[in-house]
Design a protein around this motif. Sequence first.
Motif, PDB file in Angstrom:
ATOM      1  N   ILE A 143       1.227  -1.695   0.078  1.00 56.32           N
ATOM      2  CA  ILE A 143       0.442   0.078  -0.226  1.00 56.32           C
ATOM      3  C   ILE A 143       0.740   1.651   0.074  1.00 56.32           C
ATOM      4  CG2 ILE A 143      -1.780   0.774   1.137  1.00 56.32           C
ATOM      5  CD1 ILE A 143      -1.242  -2.063   2.338  1.00 56.32           C
ATOM      6  N   THR A 144       0.734   2.062  -1.241  1.00 53.54           N
ATOM      7  CA  THR A 144       1.528   2.532  -0.843  1.00 53.54           C
ATOM      8  C   THR A 144       1.146   4.511  -1.289  1.00 53.54           C
ATOM      9  OG1 THR A 144       1.181   3.128  -3.263  1.00 53.54           O
ATOM     10  CG2 THR A 144       3.306   1.335  -2.226  1.00 53.54           C
ATOM     11  N   PHE A 145       2.501   5.374  -1.048  1.00 59.59           N
ATOM     12  CA  PHE A 145       1.829   6.949  -0.976  1.00 59.59           C
ATOM     13  C   PHE A 145       0.413   7.188   0.028  1.00 59.59           C
ATOM     14  CE2 PHE A 145       3.272   6.263  -5.361  1.00 59.59           C
ATOM     15  CZ  PHE A 145       4.232   6.795  -4.898  1.00 59.59           C
ATOM     16  N   VAL A 146       0.699   6.324   1.195  1.00 64.71           N
ATOM     17  CA  VAL A 146      -0.416   6.603   2.159  1.00 64.71           C
ATOM     18  C   VAL A 146      -0.005   8.009   3.348  1.00 64.71           C
ATOM     19  CG1 VAL A 146      -1.111   5.580   4.716  1.00 64.71           C
ATOM     20  CG2 VAL A 146      -0.725   3.813   2.553  1.00 64.71           C
ATOM     21  N   SER A 147      -1.092   8.770   3.465  1.00 64.75           N
ATOM     22  CA  SER A 147      -1.245  10.020   3.882  1.00 64.75           C
ATOM     23  C   SER A 147      -1.805   9.797   5.238  1.00 64.75           C
ATOM     24  CB  SER A 147      -2.186  11.027   3.116  1.00 64.75           C
ATOM     25  OG  SER A 147      -3.665  10.245   2.644  1.00 64.75           O
ATOM     26  N   GLU A 148      -3.137   8.051   5.484  1.00 68.39           N
ATOM     27  CA  GLU A 148      -4.189   8.377   6.655  1.00 68.39           C
ATOM     28  C   GLU A 148      -3.327   7.117   6.661  1.00 68.39           C
ATOM     29  OE1 GLU A 148      -7.712  10.195   7.216  1.00 68.39           O
ATOM     30  OE2 GLU A 148      -7.193  11.465   6.239  1.00 68.39           O
ATOM     31  N   LEU A 149      -2.634   6.060   8.052  1.00 68.19           N
ATOM     32  CA  LEU A 149      -3.674   4.644   8.859  1.00 68.19           C
ATOM     33  C   LEU A 149      -4.021   4.607   9.924  1.00 68.19           C
ATOM     34  CD1 LEU A 149      -1.893   2.157   7.319  1.00 68.19           C
ATOM     35  CD2 LEU A 149      -0.183   2.253   8.941  1.00 68.19           C
ATOM     36  N   HIS A 150      -4.970   3.570  10.033  1.00 67.63           N
ATOM     37  CA  HIS A 150      -6.426   3.508  10.939  1.00 67.63           C
ATOM     38  C   HIS A 150      -5.672   1.969  11.664  1.00 67.63           C
ATOM     39  CE1 HIS A 150      -7.441   7.845  10.957  1.00 67.63           C
ATOM     40  NE2 HIS A 150      -7.685   7.435   9.320  1.00 67.63           N
ATOM     41  N   SER A 151      -5.500   1.838  12.736  1.00 66.66           N
ATOM     42  CA  SER A 151      -5.615  -0.228  12.350  1.00 66.66           C
ATOM     43  C   SER A 151      -7.178   0.380  13.220  1.00 66.66           C
ATOM     44  CB  SER A 151      -4.665   0.005  13.724  1.00 66.66           C
ATOM     45  OG  SER A 151      -4.913   0.426  15.182  1.00 66.66           O
ATOM     46  N   GLN A 152      -7.688  -1.156  12.771  1.00 64.86           N
ATOM     47  CA  GLN A 152      -8.945  -1.339  12.475  1.00 64.86           C
ATOM     48  C   GLN A 152      -8.831  -2.780  14.222  1.00 64.86           C
ATOM     49  OE1 GLN A 152     -11.371  -0.073  11.861  1.00 64.86           O
ATOM     50  NE2 GLN A 152     -10.027   0.837  10.347  1.00 64.86           N
ATOM     51  N   SER A 153      -7.521  -3.382  14.028  1.00 64.70           N
ATOM     52  CA  SER A 153      -7.172  -4.703  15.064  1.00 64.70           C
ATOM     53  C   SER A 153      -5.321  -4.509  14.869  1.00 64.70           C
ATOM     54  CB  SER A 153      -8.093  -5.570  14.927  1.00 64.70           C
ATOM     55  OG  SER A 153      -7.408  -6.375  13.913  1.00 64.70           O
ATOM     56  N   ASN A 154      -4.985  -5.386  15.471  1.00 69.66           N
ATOM     57  CA  ASN A 154      -3.775  -6.154  14.963  1.00 69.66           C
ATOM     58  C   ASN A 154      -3.279  -6.391  14.571  1.00 69.66           C
ATOM     59  OD1 ASN A 154      -4.492  -8.314  15.680  1.00 69.66           O
ATOM     60  ND2 ASN A 154      -2.120  -8.797  17.412  1.00 69.66           N
ATOM     61  N   GLN A 155      -4.152  -6.559  13.062  1.00 67.17           N
ATOM     62  CA  GLN A 155      -4.236  -7.574  12.238  1.00 67.17           C
ATOM     63  C   GLN A 155      -4.340  -7.255  10.987  1.00 67.17           C
ATOM     64  OE1 GLN A 155      -2.090  -9.894  11.599  1.00 67.17           O
ATOM     65  NE2 GLN A 155      -1.321  -9.900  13.436  1.00 67.17           N
ATOM     66  N   ALA A 156      -5.616  -6.118  10.675  1.00 70.18           N
ATOM     67  CA  ALA A 156      -6.284  -5.193   9.802  1.00 70.18           C
ATOM     68  C   ALA A 156      -6.407  -3.979  10.417  1.00 70.18           C
ATOM     69  CB  ALA A 156      -8.283  -5.946   9.915  1.00 70.18           C
ATOM     70  N   MET A 157      -6.061  -3.508   8.800  1.00 64.66           N
ATOM     71  CA  MET A 157      -5.659  -1.875   8.613  1.00 64.66           C
ATOM     72  C   MET A 157      -6.859  -1.277   7.692  1.00 64.66           C
ATOM     73  SD  MET A 157      -1.828  -0.983  10.030  1.00 64.66           S
ATOM     74  CE  MET A 157      -1.387  -1.501  11.778  1.00 64.66           C
ATOM     75  N   THR A 158      -6.757   0.355   7.869  1.00 63.94           N
ATOM     76  CA  THR A 158      -6.996   1.121   6.613  1.00 63.94           C
ATOM     77  C   THR A 158      -6.325   1.963   6.379  1.00 63.94           C
ATOM     78  OG1 THR A 158      -9.495   0.414   7.346  1.00 63.94           O
ATOM     79  CG2 THR A 158      -9.451   2.292   5.711  1.00 63.94           C
ATOM     80  N   ALA A 159      -6.277   2.059   5.146  1.00 62.49           N
ATOM     81  CA  ALA A 159      -5.040   2.990   4.748  1.00 62.49           C
ATOM     82  C   ALA A 159      -5.843   3.893   3.417  1.00 62.49           C
ATOM     83  CB  ALA A 159      -4.004   2.302   3.526  1.00 62.49           C
ATOM     84  N   THR A 160      -5.634   5.346   3.452  1.00 58.08           N
ATOM     85  CA  THR A 160      -5.898   6.693   2.421  1.00 58.08           C
ATOM     86  C   THR A 160      -4.293   7.165   1.644  1.00 58.08           C
ATOM     87  OG1 THR A 160      -7.665   7.402   3.895  1.00 58.08           O
ATOM     88  CG2 THR A 160      -7.193   8.593   2.265  1.00 58.08           C
ATOM     89  N   ARG A 161      -5.042   6.190   0.571  1.00 57.81           N
ATOM     90  CA  ARG A 161      -3.633   6.477  -0.866  1.00 57.81           C
ATOM     91  C   ARG A 161      -3.799   8.138  -0.802  1.00 57.81           C
ATOM     92  NH1 ARG A 161      -3.012   3.340  -5.438  1.00 57.81           N
ATOM     93  NH2 ARG A 161      -0.974   3.744  -4.773  1.00 57.81           N
ATOM     94  N   LEU A 162      -3.492   8.953  -1.038  1.00 54.62           N
ATOM     95  CA  LEU A 162      -3.205  10.412  -1.397  1.00 54.62           C
ATOM     96  C   LEU A 162      -2.423  10.759  -3.184  1.00 54.62           C
ATOM     97  CD1 LEU A 162      -4.208  13.562  -1.187  1.00 54.62           C
ATOM     98  CD2 LEU A 162      -1.654  13.503   0.012  1.00 54.62           C
ATOM     99  N   LEU A 163      -3.231  10.160  -4.004  1.00 55.66           N
ATOM    100  CA  LEU A 163      -2.194   9.957  -5.440  1.00 55.66           C
ATOM    101  C   LEU A 163      -2.423  11.512  -6.713  1.00 55.66           C
ATOM    102  CD1 LEU A 163      -3.425   6.400  -6.352  1.00 55.66           C
ATOM    103  CD2 LEU A 163      -2.288   7.179  -4.999  1.00 55.66           C
ATOM    104  N   GLU A 164      -2.277  11.732  -7.195  1.00 53.17           N
ATOM    105  CA  GLU A 164      -1.712  12.824  -8.085  1.00 53.17           C
ATOM    106  C   GLU A 164      -3.087  13.507  -8.396  1.00 53.17           C
ATOM    107  OE1 GLU A 164      -0.381  15.137 -11.953  1.00 53.17           O
ATOM    108  OE2 GLU A 164       0.244  12.504 -11.802  1.00 53.17           O
ATOM    109  N   ASN A 165      -4.491  12.780  -8.425  1.00 55.24           N
ATOM    110  CA  ASN A 165      -5.983  13.035  -9.164  1.00 55.24           C
ATOM    111  C   ASN A 165      -6.656  12.587  -8.229  1.00 55.24           C
ATOM    112  OD1 ASN A 165      -4.592  15.265 -11.176  1.00 55.24           O
ATOM    113  ND2 ASN A 165      -4.587  13.353 -12.238  1.00 55.24           N
TER     114      ASN A 165
END
Length: 264
Positions: A143-165
Amino acid sequence: MSLKIVVCIKQVPVSNNLKIDPDTKNLIRSGEAGVMNPYDKNAIEVALRLKDEWGGEIILLSMGPPDFEMTLRQGLAMGCDDAILLSSRQFGGADTLATGYVLAQAIKELGDVDLVLLGRQSVDADTSQVGPIVSEFLGWPQITFVSELHSQSNQAMTATRLLENMQQKIEFQLPAVVTVRSEMNVPRYPTPRNIQQSYQKTIRVWDENSLTVDPNKIGLKGSPTVVRSVWAPEKEAKATTILKGTPDEAVRELLIQLRANNLL
């Protein structure tokens, strides 16, 4: 359950008088003053916050000459637990493919790693390739270019990737490889106590004999990138035109010249 996090960091040069090896055409890094790649500090901050939330350990990993230990100590002073320097003449001249391979083999050697973090890119090469290469050799999601990272558990996460557009939100399971942007956070400053403790910690140094590596995949042998030549750009002397007259006249003349050169 806790997290075992590896943060891959790089020392980048600060001098403008860098030297190039005439044979390999690679940058001569040994002996040059360097600092931690700025994006890697954001990756360390992510790791520290995840450790605060879930517990565990943070291991710094870097590949380079012996003087890279100073940069690893900077990471230890920020609050990381352990540091490993991959240093050997056999690793010298590695391109991003060979570098990613050695880092991945070191991560495998550590075992039971949950998350690998890297800065989005290094400011000296700007390729953004090492993170994806590490994930490929590990066979883990990237998971590249991540601007936000939230852990749902110690084995699952949600990431926001900030891309050009666009922005992209991804849910993923660990283990995984994540590269982070500077928008992610503001890295903390080392405390005096952590600085003192960083010099009491031993930095482990691993070479090719410490890892299970194919000798044909490391260093120059494992680097398909070929640099044919390196040269300094030529500086062209440019004429300076002084616009005379009143300010209004000078502005009118400036607009005429800009339009004549298709700049307006």
